[in-house]
Motif scaffolding. Structure first.
Motif, PDB file in Angstrom:
ATOM      1  N   LEU A  44       5.661  -5.675  -0.498  1.00 28.35           N
ATOM      2  CA  LEU A  44       4.556  -6.013   0.394  1.00 28.35           C
ATOM      3  C   LEU A  44       3.431  -4.985   0.302  1.00 28.35           C
ATOM      4  O   LEU A  44       2.250  -5.343   0.382  1.00 28.35           O
ATOM      5  CB  LEU A  44       5.067  -6.122   1.839  1.00 28.35           C
ATOM      6  N   VAL A  45       3.791  -3.723   0.139  1.00 25.43           N
ATOM      7  CA  VAL A  45       2.769  -2.680  -0.030  1.00 25.43           C
ATOM      8  C   VAL A  45       1.958  -2.943  -1.295  1.00 25.43           C
ATOM      9  O   VAL A  45       0.731  -2.785  -1.318  1.00 25.43           O
ATOM     10  CB  VAL A  45       3.411  -1.281  -0.069  1.00 25.43           C
ATOM     11  N   GLN A  46       2.635  -3.366  -2.368  1.00 26.02           N
ATOM     12  CA  GLN A  46       1.909  -3.708  -3.604  1.00 26.02           C
ATOM     13  C   GLN A  46       0.937  -4.855  -3.360  1.00 26.02           C
ATOM     14  O   GLN A  46      -0.218  -4.813  -3.794  1.00 26.02           O
ATOM     15  CB  GLN A  46       2.903  -4.080  -4.698  1.00 26.02           C
ATOM     16  N   LEU A  47       1.404  -5.875  -2.652  1.00 27.48           N
ATOM     17  CA  LEU A  47       0.529  -7.007  -2.345  1.00 27.48           C
ATOM     18  C   LEU A  47      -0.649  -6.571  -1.480  1.00 27.48           C
ATOM     19  O   LEU A  47      -1.768  -7.059  -1.644  1.00 27.48           O
ATOM     20  CB  LEU A  47       1.318  -8.099  -1.615  1.00 27.48           C
ATOM     21  N   ALA A  48      -0.375  -5.631  -0.558  1.00 30.49           N
ATOM     22  CA  ALA A  48      -1.408  -5.215   0.393  1.00 30.49           C
ATOM     23  C   ALA A  48      -2.548  -4.444  -0.247  1.00 30.49           C
ATOM     24  O   ALA A  48      -3.607  -4.285   0.359  1.00 30.49           O
ATOM     25  CB  ALA A  48      -0.768  -4.372   1.505  1.00 30.49           C
ATOM     26  N   GLN A  49      -2.350  -3.971  -1.475  1.00 27.15           N
ATOM     27  CA  GLN A  49      -3.447  -3.277  -2.144  1.00 27.15           C
ATOM     28  C   GLN A  49      -4.614  -4.224  -2.399  1.00 27.15           C
ATOM     29  O   GLN A  49      -5.762  -3.796  -2.474  1.00 27.15           O
ATOM     30  CB  GLN A  49      -2.960  -2.670  -3.470  1.00 27.15           C
ATOM     31  N   GLY A  50      -4.309  -5.509  -2.555  1.00 25.52           N
ATOM     32  CA  GLY A  50      -5.351  -6.514  -2.671  1.00 25.52           C
ATOM     33  C   GLY A  50      -6.099  -6.522  -3.987  1.00 25.52           C
ATOM     34  O   GLY A  50      -7.139  -7.161  -4.113  1.00 25.52           O
ATOM     35  N   ASN A  51      -5.584  -5.848  -5.001  1.00 24.90           N
ATOM     36  CA  ASN A  51      -6.299  -5.770  -6.281  1.00 24.90           C
ATOM     37  C   ASN A  51      -5.494  -6.384  -7.418  1.00 24.90           C
ATOM     38  O   ASN A  51      -5.637  -5.993  -8.574  1.00 24.90           O
ATOM     39  CB  ASN A  51      -6.627  -4.310  -6.610  1.00 24.90           C
ATOM     40  N   LEU A  52      -4.653  -7.349  -7.106  1.00 23.87           N
ATOM     41  CA  LEU A  52      -3.773  -7.955  -8.099  1.00 23.87           C
ATOM     42  C   LEU A  52      -4.336  -9.278  -8.590  1.00 23.87           C
ATOM     43  O   LEU A  52      -5.077  -9.963  -7.887  1.00 23.87           O
ATOM     44  CB  LEU A  52      -2.384  -8.181  -7.493  1.00 23.87           C
ATOM     45  N   THR A  53      -3.954  -9.635  -9.788  1.00 23.37           N
ATOM     46  CA  THR A  53      -4.293 -10.958 -10.298  1.00 23.37           C
ATOM     47  C   THR A  53      -3.392 -11.994  -9.634  1.00 23.37           C
ATOM     48  O   THR A  53      -2.359 -11.653  -9.025  1.00 23.37           O
ATOM     49  CB  THR A  53      -4.095 -11.024 -11.817  1.00 23.37           C
ATOM     50  N   ALA A  54      -3.758 -13.249  -9.742  1.00 23.45           N
ATOM     51  CA  ALA A  54      -2.954 -14.321  -9.157  1.00 23.45           C
ATOM     52  C   ALA A  54      -1.554 -14.319  -9.757  1.00 23.45           C
ATOM     53  O   ALA A  54      -0.546 -14.550  -9.062  1.00 23.45           O
ATOM     54  CB  ALA A  54      -3.634 -15.663  -9.375  1.00 23.45           C
ATOM     55  N   GLU A  55      -1.470 -14.036 -11.045  1.00 24.91           N
ATOM     56  CA  GLU A  55      -0.165 -13.993 -11.715  1.00 24.91           C
ATOM     57  C   GLU A  55       0.693 -12.859 -11.165  1.00 24.91           C
ATOM     58  O   GLU A  55       1.893 -13.039 -10.929  1.00 24.91           O
ATOM     59  CB  GLU A  55      -0.359 -13.818 -13.220  1.00 24.91           C
ATOM     60  N   GLN A  56       0.082 -11.695 -10.957  1.00 25.33           N
ATOM     61  CA  GLN A  56       0.822 -10.569 -10.394  1.00 25.33           C
ATOM     62  C   GLN A  56       1.279 -10.859  -8.977  1.00 25.33           C
ATOM     63  O   GLN A  56       2.399 -10.524  -8.585  1.00 25.33           O
ATOM     64  CB  GLN A  56      -0.048  -9.311 -10.432  1.00 25.33           C
ATOM     65  N   GLN A  57       0.417 -11.488  -8.193  1.00 26.93           N
ATOM     66  CA  GLN A  57       0.792 -11.862  -6.830  1.00 26.93           C
ATOM     67  C   GLN A  57       1.987 -12.803  -6.833  1.00 26.93           C
ATOM     68  O   GLN A  57       2.950 -12.619  -6.081  1.00 26.93           O
ATOM     69  CB  GLN A  57      -0.393 -12.525  -6.123  1.00 26.93           C
ATOM     70  N   ASP A  58       1.927 -13.812  -7.681  1.00 25.88           N
ATOM     71  CA  ASP A  58       3.021 -14.790  -7.758  1.00 25.88           C
ATOM     72  C   ASP A  58       4.344 -14.113  -8.126  1.00 25.88           C
ATOM     73  O   ASP A  58       5.397 -14.457  -7.585  1.00 25.88           O
ATOM     74  CB  ASP A  58       2.693 -15.869  -8.785  1.00 25.88           C
ATOM     75  N   LYS A  59       4.268 -13.161  -9.039  1.00 27.04           N
ATOM     76  CA  LYS A  59       5.486 -12.471  -9.488  1.00 27.04           C
ATOM     77  C   LYS A  59       6.112 -11.680  -8.349  1.00 27.04           C
ATOM     78  O   LYS A  59       7.343 -11.699  -8.154  1.00 27.04           O
ATOM     79  CB  LYS A  59       5.150 -11.542 -10.657  1.00 27.04           C
ATOM     80  N   ILE A  60       5.293 -10.985  -7.560  1.00 24.57           N
ATOM     81  CA  ILE A  60       5.808 -10.192  -6.448  1.00 24.57           C
ATOM     82  C   ILE A  60       6.341 -11.100  -5.348  1.00 24.57           C
ATOM     83  O   ILE A  60       7.416 -10.845  -4.781  1.00 24.57           O
ATOM     84  CB  ILE A  60       4.708  -9.256  -5.911  1.00 24.57           C
ATOM     85  N   ILE A  61       5.615 -12.159  -5.027  1.00 21.69           N
ATOM     86  CA  ILE A  61       6.083 -13.098  -3.999  1.00 21.69           C
ATOM     87  C   ILE A  61       7.412 -13.717  -4.404  1.00 21.69           C
ATOM     88  O   ILE A  61       8.320 -13.878  -3.576  1.00 21.69           O
ATOM     89  CB  ILE A  61       5.007 -14.179  -3.743  1.00 21.69           C
ATOM     90  N   GLN A  62       7.562 -14.035  -5.671  1.00 16.84           N
ATOM     91  CA  GLN A  62       8.827 -14.594  -6.151  1.00 16.84           C
ATOM     92  C   GLN A  62       9.957 -13.581  -6.009  1.00 16.84           C
ATOM     93  O   GLN A  62      11.094 -13.946  -5.650  1.00 16.84           O
ATOM     94  CB  GLN A  62       8.693 -15.022  -7.603  1.00 16.84           C
ATOM     95  N   ALA A  63       9.671 -12.295  -6.265  1.00 14.21           N
ATOM     96  CA  ALA A  63      10.699 -11.260  -6.113  1.00 14.21           C
ATOM     97  C   ALA A  63      11.155 -11.162  -4.664  1.00 14.21           C
ATOM     98  O   ALA A  63      12.355 -10.981  -4.381  1.00 14.21           O
ATOM     99  CB  ALA A  63      10.153  -9.917  -6.595  1.00 14.21           C
ATOM    100  N   ILE A  64      10.221 -11.282  -3.721  1.00 19.80           N
ATOM    101  CA  ILE A  64      10.583 -11.282  -2.295  1.00 19.80           C
ATOM    102  C   ILE A  64      11.422 -12.505  -1.968  1.00 19.80           C
ATOM    103  O   ILE A  64      12.450 -12.417  -1.274  1.00 19.80           O
ATOM    104  CB  ILE A  64       9.303 -11.233  -1.423  1.00 19.80           C
ATOM    105  N   CYS A  65      10.996 -13.650  -2.471  1.00 15.33           N
ATOM    106  CA  CYS A  65      11.756 -14.888  -2.227  1.00 15.33           C
ATOM    107  C   CYS A  65      13.178 -14.777  -2.761  1.00 15.33           C
ATOM    108  O   CYS A  65      14.136 -15.243  -2.112  1.00 15.33           O
ATOM    109  CB  CYS A  65      11.053 -16.073  -2.884  1.00 15.33           C
ATOM    110  N   ASP A  66      13.342 -14.162  -3.921  1.00 13.99           N
ATOM    111  CA  ASP A  66      14.678 -14.017  -4.506  1.00 13.99           C
ATOM    112  C   ASP A  66      15.610 -13.255  -3.563  1.00 13.99           C
ATOM    113  O   ASP A  66      16.791 -13.602  -3.412  1.00 13.99           O
ATOM    114  CB  ASP A  66      14.590 -13.294  -5.846  1.00 13.99           C
ATOM    115  N   ILE A  67      15.079 -12.201  -2.929  1.00 12.88           N
ATOM    116  CA  ILE A  67      15.888 -11.397  -2.005  1.00 12.88           C
ATOM    117  C   ILE A  67      16.263 -12.207  -0.768  1.00 12.88           C
ATOM    118  O   ILE A  67      17.429 -12.232  -0.352  1.00 12.88           O
ATOM    119  CB  ILE A  67      15.117 -10.123  -1.606  1.00 12.88           C
ATOM    120  N   GLU A  68      15.287 -12.869  -0.174  1.00 14.41           N
ATOM    121  CA  GLU A  68      15.526 -13.579   1.089  1.00 14.41           C
ATOM    122  C   GLU A  68      16.369 -14.839   0.889  1.00 14.41           C
ATOM    123  O   GLU A  68      17.310 -15.103   1.649  1.00 14.41           O
ATOM    124  CB  GLU A  68      14.183 -13.940   1.749  1.00 14.41           C
ATOM    125  N   TYR A  69      16.052 -15.629  -0.138  1.00 19.18           N
ATOM    126  CA  TYR A  69      16.779 -16.884  -0.337  1.00 19.18           C
ATOM    127  C   TYR A  69      18.203 -16.651  -0.841  1.00 19.18           C
ATOM    128  O   TYR A  69      19.062 -17.530  -0.704  1.00 19.18           O
ATOM    129  CB  TYR A  69      16.009 -17.804  -1.281  1.00 19.18           C
TER     130      TYR A  69
END
Length: 448
Positions: free
Chosen positions: A48-73
């Protein structure tokens, strides 16, 4: 419910389904635990801290969000009736993703705090359901209804009285019937905007709730069996401490012992609640009790290491035989809400240390701050430093304390030394690359 206990579980304790089951065992075995505060699952806050930097490409955002989803799901996948919470988790993921893609994110601490809250909110959702499946009457409670703060986003300060009123009204009457599973680290301001208490604030949340609910004890469950004489990862000969005073523990937390958030003990000291620190992986192996009084008060209790330090040196000939310079300096620091740890002065300069965590969402030494200081003095900033603190008792009056400690560092350069302000610590600033070797040498001198 004979003695109300508040339990807090850290990120590694709720890292996955198996870890959560160990935490559930602890709760089931202690019926006095009626409030449970959880951190985000290990790794989620970093994402989430990486996402909060706000300077990521859409692809990078998707990759991080998917990593979070993997943990929760992964947790959802092992629950018996996942449909009961799957919709709620889907909604949280969707809301989190929308904030992560907001174009204003990089410039808005308010949005950053909202984004960082999702780790804890997902953990409490899943853990409350796991407890229910274990036969515990558990509710997933939104702590933002109770923990009220100011609007200093990323480093919010709690409103103690408002938090107590809310806790007594919304939580206390129901504790005999339900176990409240809630979130650490987050709160809300007077406009109900989400705020955060700073990294590690889940401990602080639990302590504030223990105070607000008049709890007898606070149990902090982590991945180590209590507080050690130093970080076992730095010195393999470090040993656990069975008991420690509030004063000693507060010094350890302030000067870098990651086992406790620096502010955790303040509510406990005010309320008198005893604090226990233990491992959720080995709940029966004991731990460390923190209380007002201890049976023993040795000269040397522990060594703490605090990384990511900045040394700020402010020099001005106007200091010579003048008054008011330090008042001006600290007025500017207060304006930017800067907390100073160590300070030394000479005739024309003052040096002070400041935390500058690498994974923080808020830059401590902003260009605006440095420019304002630069109007009254010359400013020098040094990075790549670590703070080491020897924690103990009566260090001002122990014969030979300085020589014994400094002899362990005779091969290294010391950037700054502070001693005398407290009988419980002796602190020094060193270069980061030397810090761990110095801690090892000190531990051997003092404890082996």
């Amino acid at each position: 419910m004979n003695q109300l206990n508040v339990a807090k579980f850290g990120g590694t304790s709720v890292a996955d389904y198996d870890a959560m089951q160990r935490c559930a065992d602890i709760i089931v075995n202690n019926p006095d635990t009626r409030v449970v505060v959880v951190s985000a699952s290990a790794g989620v806050t970093n994402y989430l801290v990486q996402l909060a930097q706000g300077n990521l490409t859409a692809e990078q955002q998707d990759k991080i969000i998917q990593a979070i989803c993997d943990i929760e799901y992964a947790v959802i996948g092992r629950l018996k009736q996942p449909a009961d919470v799957l919709t709620a988790l889907d909604n949280l993921i969707h809301e989190m993703s929308a904030i992560a893609r907001n174009e204003q994110l990089s410039e808005s601490l308010k949005l950053k705090d909202a984004l960082l809250s999702f780790g804890e909110r997902m953990s409490s959702l899943l853990f409350a359901e796991l407890l229910r499946q274990r036969g515990v009457q558990a509710v997933n409670f939104d702590i933002r209804q109770v923990l009220k703060t100011d609007s200093t986003f990323s480093q919010a300060q709690p409103d103690i009285q408002a938090t107590r009123r809310q806790a007594q009204t919304l939580m206390k009457p129901e504790l005999s019937r339900s176990v409240f599973v809630t979130q650490g680290f987050i709160g809300s301001d007077s406009e109900n905007a989400t705020t955060t208490l700073g990294r590690g604030g889940s401990d602080y949340t639990a302590a504030l709730l223990a105070e607000a609910l008049d709890a007898e004890t606070l149990h902090i469950w982590t991945d180590v069996t209590g507080i050690f004489t130093t970080d076992p990862r730095v010195a393999s000969s470090a040993r656990p401490i069975p008991e420690i005073s509030f004063d000693e523990a507060a010094e350890m937390a302030t000067f870098g012992a990651k086992i406790l958030h620096p502010a955790t003990l303040i509510p406990a000291i005010r309320s008198g609640s005893k604090v226990f620190v233990g491992s959720s992986r080995a709940a029966n192996d004991g731990g460390t009790w923190i209380s007002r009084e201890t049976q023993e008060r040795p000269a040397y209790r522990a060594i703490a290491l605090r990384r990511d330090q900045v040394l700020l040196t402010l020099k001005s000939p106007n200091m010579l035989h003048a008054t008011g310079f330090l008042a001006d300096v600290f007025g500017i620091l207060a304006k930017y809400k800067i907390s100073v740890d160590l300070i030394t002065t000479s005739e024309i300069s003052v040096a002070l240390t400041i935390d500058e965590p690498q994974n923080g969402t808020r830059k401590t030494l902003s260009s605006e701050l440095l420019a304002e200081l630069g109007e009254i003095c010359d400013v020098k900033v040094e990075q790549g430093l670590s703070l080491i603190a020897v924690i103990g008792n009566r260090l001002q009056s122990v014969n030979g304390v300085g020589g014994k400690i400094l002899s362990a560092m005779d091969s290294y350069n010391l950037r700054m030394i502070c001693h005398g302000a407290s009988p419980n610590n002796l602190c020094f600033l060193v270069y980061a690359e030397d810090a761990e070797r110095i801690v090892e040498n000190l531990h051997q001198k003092l404890f082996e």
